[in-house]
Motif scaffolding. Structure first.
Motif, PDB file in Angstrom:
ATOM      1  N   GLU A  26       0.798  -1.225  -0.005  1.00  0.00           N
ATOM      2  CA  GLU A  26       0.178  -0.093  -0.065  1.00  0.00           C
ATOM      3  C   GLU A  26       0.841   1.317  -0.012  1.00  0.00           C
ATOM      4  OE1 GLU A  26      -2.673  -0.104   3.354  1.00  0.00           O
ATOM      5  OE2 GLU A  26      -3.749  -1.937   2.587  1.00  0.00           O
ATOM      6  N   LEU A  27       2.169   1.241   0.330  1.00  0.00           N
ATOM      7  CA  LEU A  27       2.871   2.373   0.399  1.00  0.00           C
ATOM      8  C   LEU A  27       3.932   2.443  -0.938  1.00  0.00           C
ATOM      9  CD1 LEU A  27       4.418   1.845   3.931  1.00  0.00           C
ATOM     10  CD2 LEU A  27       2.722   3.023   3.268  1.00  0.00           C
ATOM     11  N   THR A  28       3.908   3.678  -1.412  1.00  0.00           N
ATOM     12  CA  THR A  28       4.511   4.050  -2.491  1.00  0.00           C
ATOM     13  C   THR A  28       5.575   4.947  -2.096  1.00  0.00           C
ATOM     14  OG1 THR A  28       3.031   5.878  -3.386  1.00  0.00           O
ATOM     15  CG2 THR A  28       2.597   3.761  -3.902  1.00  0.00           C
ATOM     16  N   PRO A  29       6.551   5.351  -3.001  1.00  0.00           N
ATOM     17  CA  PRO A  29       7.656   6.344  -3.005  1.00  0.00           C
ATOM     18  C   PRO A  29       6.887   7.635  -2.565  1.00  0.00           C
ATOM     19  CG  PRO A  29       8.666   4.728  -4.494  1.00  0.00           C
ATOM     20  CD  PRO A  29       7.023   4.333  -4.363  1.00  0.00           C
ATOM     21  N   GLU A  30       5.852   7.952  -3.560  1.00  0.00           N
ATOM     22  CA  GLU A  30       5.139   9.134  -3.595  1.00  0.00           C
ATOM     23  C   GLU A  30       4.517   9.804  -2.153  1.00  0.00           C
ATOM     24  OE1 GLU A  30       4.696   6.743  -5.890  1.00  0.00           O
ATOM     25  OE2 GLU A  30       6.016   7.735  -7.326  1.00  0.00           O
ATOM     26  N   ASN A  31       4.209   8.482  -1.507  1.00  0.00           N
ATOM     27  CA  ASN A  31       3.503   8.886  -0.113  1.00  0.00           C
ATOM     28  C   ASN A  31       4.307   8.552   1.319  1.00  0.00           C
ATOM     29  OD1 ASN A  31       3.160   5.935   0.295  1.00  0.00           O
ATOM     30  ND2 ASN A  31       1.035   5.888  -0.630  1.00  0.00           N
ATOM     31  N   MET A  32       5.513   8.307   0.962  1.00  0.00           N
ATOM     32  CA  MET A  32       6.297   7.874   1.900  1.00  0.00           C
ATOM     33  C   MET A  32       7.041   9.014   2.637  1.00  0.00           C
ATOM     34  SD  MET A  32       6.857   4.658   2.822  1.00  0.00           S
ATOM     35  CE  MET A  32       8.601   4.484   3.557  1.00  0.00           C
ATOM     36  N   PRO A  33       7.087   9.325   4.009  1.00  0.00           N
ATOM     37  CA  PRO A  33       7.999  10.348   4.678  1.00  0.00           C
ATOM     38  C   PRO A  33       9.388  10.304   4.190  1.00  0.00           C
ATOM     39  CG  PRO A  33       7.515   8.603   6.154  1.00  0.00           C
ATOM     40  CD  PRO A  33       6.870   8.103   4.991  1.00  0.00           C
ATOM     41  N   HIS A  34      10.134  11.309   3.950  1.00  0.00           N
ATOM     42  CA  HIS A  34      11.664  11.117   3.675  1.00  0.00           C
ATOM     43  C   HIS A  34      12.490  11.172   5.030  1.00  0.00           C
ATOM     44  CE1 HIS A  34      10.927  11.539  -0.491  1.00  0.00           C
ATOM     45  NE2 HIS A  34      10.181  12.579  -0.308  1.00  0.00           N
ATOM     46  N   HIS A  35      11.955  12.004   5.875  1.00  0.00           N
ATOM     47  CA  HIS A  35      12.750  12.158   7.415  1.00  0.00           C
ATOM     48  C   HIS A  35      11.589  11.571   8.558  1.00  0.00           C
ATOM     49  CE1 HIS A  35      15.005  14.909  10.202  1.00  0.00           C
ATOM     50  NE2 HIS A  35      14.856  13.689  10.655  1.00  0.00           N
ATOM     51  N   VAL A 245       4.990  -4.381  11.950  1.00  0.00           N
ATOM     52  CA  VAL A 245       3.649  -3.970  11.535  1.00  0.00           C
ATOM     53  C   VAL A 245       2.915  -2.711  12.156  1.00  0.00           C
ATOM     54  CG1 VAL A 245       2.280  -5.320  13.317  1.00  0.00           C
ATOM     55  CG2 VAL A 245       1.138  -4.948  11.083  1.00  0.00           C
ATOM     56  N   ASP A 246       3.298  -2.292  13.385  1.00  0.00           N
ATOM     57  CA  ASP A 246       2.849  -1.334  13.939  1.00  0.00           C
ATOM     58  C   ASP A 246       3.668  -0.060  13.376  1.00  0.00           C
ATOM     59  OD1 ASP A 246       1.767  -2.445  16.282  1.00  0.00           O
ATOM     60  OD2 ASP A 246       3.829  -2.766  16.935  1.00  0.00           O
ATOM     61  N   PHE A 247       4.652   0.036  12.798  1.00  0.00           N
ATOM     62  CA  PHE A 247       5.598   1.078  12.063  1.00  0.00           C
ATOM     63  C   PHE A 247       4.790   1.394  10.584  1.00  0.00           C
ATOM     64  CE2 PHE A 247       9.311   1.955   9.123  1.00  0.00           C
ATOM     65  CZ  PHE A 247       9.298   3.290   9.242  1.00  0.00           C
ATOM     66  N   LEU A 248       4.333   0.111   9.836  1.00  0.00           N
ATOM     67  CA  LEU A 248       3.595   0.176   8.754  1.00  0.00           C
ATOM     68  C   LEU A 248       2.309   0.783   8.741  1.00  0.00           C
ATOM     69  CD1 LEU A 248       4.691  -3.417   7.232  1.00  0.00           C
ATOM     70  CD2 LEU A 248       5.565  -1.121   6.538  1.00  0.00           C
ATOM     71  N   ARG A 249       1.614   0.509   9.927  1.00  0.00           N
ATOM     72  CA  ARG A 249       0.652   1.153   9.907  1.00  0.00           C
ATOM     73  C   ARG A 249       0.611   2.656  10.290  1.00  0.00           C
ATOM     74  NH1 ARG A 249      -1.574  -3.203  14.526  1.00  0.00           N
ATOM     75  NH2 ARG A 249      -2.655  -4.652  13.159  1.00  0.00           N
ATOM     76  N   ALA A 250       1.764   3.130  10.965  1.00  0.00           N
ATOM     77  CA  ALA A 250       2.019   4.615  11.124  1.00  0.00           C
ATOM     78  C   ALA A 250       2.174   4.923   9.908  1.00  0.00           C
ATOM     79  CB  ALA A 250       3.147   4.615  11.811  1.00  0.00           C
ATOM     80  N   LEU A 251       2.719   4.358   8.794  1.00  0.00           N
ATOM     81  CA  LEU A 251       3.101   4.954   7.443  1.00  0.00           C
ATOM     82  C   LEU A 251       1.919   4.859   6.812  1.00  0.00           C
ATOM     83  CD1 LEU A 251       6.549   3.254   6.697  1.00  0.00           C
ATOM     84  CD2 LEU A 251       6.138   5.466   7.713  1.00  0.00           C
ATOM     85  N   ARG A 252       1.056   4.062   6.866  1.00  0.00           N
ATOM     86  CA  ARG A 252      -0.072   3.984   6.057  1.00  0.00           C
ATOM     87  C   ARG A 252      -0.797   5.202   6.567  1.00  0.00           C
ATOM     88  NH1 ARG A 252      -4.205  -1.013   6.832  1.00  0.00           N
ATOM     89  NH2 ARG A 252      -4.386  -0.081   9.213  1.00  0.00           N
TER      90      ARG A 252
END
Length: 263
Positions: A26-35, A245-252
């Motif tokens: 579900e994560l793409t480079p466009e919606n990922m935080p850089h920092h 998975v907790d981290f990935l939920r935060a990114l989502r």
């Protein structure tokens, strides 16, 4: 089925792996935080709940989780991670025995992080508040990784956001004085960008996402200036219990937000 669900909840088993893989897709480079700025909090509580006699067990488990967290970030293409390891308040107020253990654990973490992958390490904080040996380790980690081009890792040790802003302003005043400028000229020309350039993180992009574990919902003097427009995510898991998975939920969750940058 019940045993499979239990394994998934603990971060193991096929259901957990399937769910983790789905979140990654579900994560793409466009919606990922850089920092990403991370406060892995709750180490002492974790140790107390498990019946350990000292907090050092929790701090060591938290440090191991930080190393794992850096790998998660690197694998996903995050470019900068700032870890809050020791505040100026911790240095001044923490029990001496616990502080000594914590300083040793931080030194071991800095040494380890500087020798894996192609990461670049930078100490952000007040070196004058730290023991000489820890200062030496942090400086050596910086020098060892100075030419690396991988994940940039800020280790906030002896760090305080208010002190950082004060130090930045002092640096600006000192530079202006060396150039022979007047206070009136400085007052007229001072800008937020100028202050930002003189912070410990000068030259870096501000954090897009600030994460804190343990259920606490406060900044605790961490990156006060830099996080003015950051997104925040608070999770209940204690630091050592943090799962990928907790981290990935935060990114989502971050990816679903419309960033307004103060608007």
């Amino acid at each position: 089925m019940a045993s499979g669900v239990g394994a998934a909840a603990r971060g193991k088993g096929p259901l957990y792996r399937l769910y983790t893989a789905r979140l990654r897709r579900e994560l793409t480079p466009e919606n990922m935080p850089h920092h990403i700025a991370m406060m892995i909090d709750g180490n002492r509580r974790w140790a107390r709940q498990l019946g350990y006699e000292t907090a050092a067990h929790g701090h060591r488990a938290g440090a191991a989780k930080m190393r794992e967290f850096l790998e998660w970030c690197d694998d996903l293409g995050v470019t900068v991670v700032s870890l809050y390891l020791l505040s100026t308040d911790n240095v001044r107020k923490r029990d001496a025995a616990e502080l000594n253990d914590l300083l040793q654990i931080i030194a071991e973490l800095a040494e380890e992080v500087s020798r894996v992958r192609n990461w670049r390490v930078k100490h952000v904080g007040r070196a004058d508040l730290l023991p000489p040996e820890l200062t030496r380790v942090l400086r050596a980690a910086e020098e060892r990784t100075a030419g690396n081009e991988g994940l940039h890792v800020n280790l906030a040790v002896g760090y305080g956001g208010r002190s950082e802003i004060v130090d930045a302003v002092r640096s600006i005043i000192a530079a202006h004085d060396r150039d022979g400028g007047s206070l009136e000229e400085l007052a007229a020309s001072l800008t937020p960008e100028q202050i930002g350039e003189h912070l410990y993180t000068g030259g870096q992009a501000d954090p897009d996402l600030v994460i804190r574990t343990s259920g606490e919902q406060r900044l605790s003097d961490f990156l006060l200036w830099q996080s003015a427009h950051s997104e925040f995510y608070f999770m209940e898991a204690l630091g050592p219990d943090l799962r990928e998975v907790d981290f990935l939920r935060a990114l989502r969750n971050y990816a679903s937000r419309e960033r307004r940058f103060g608007g």
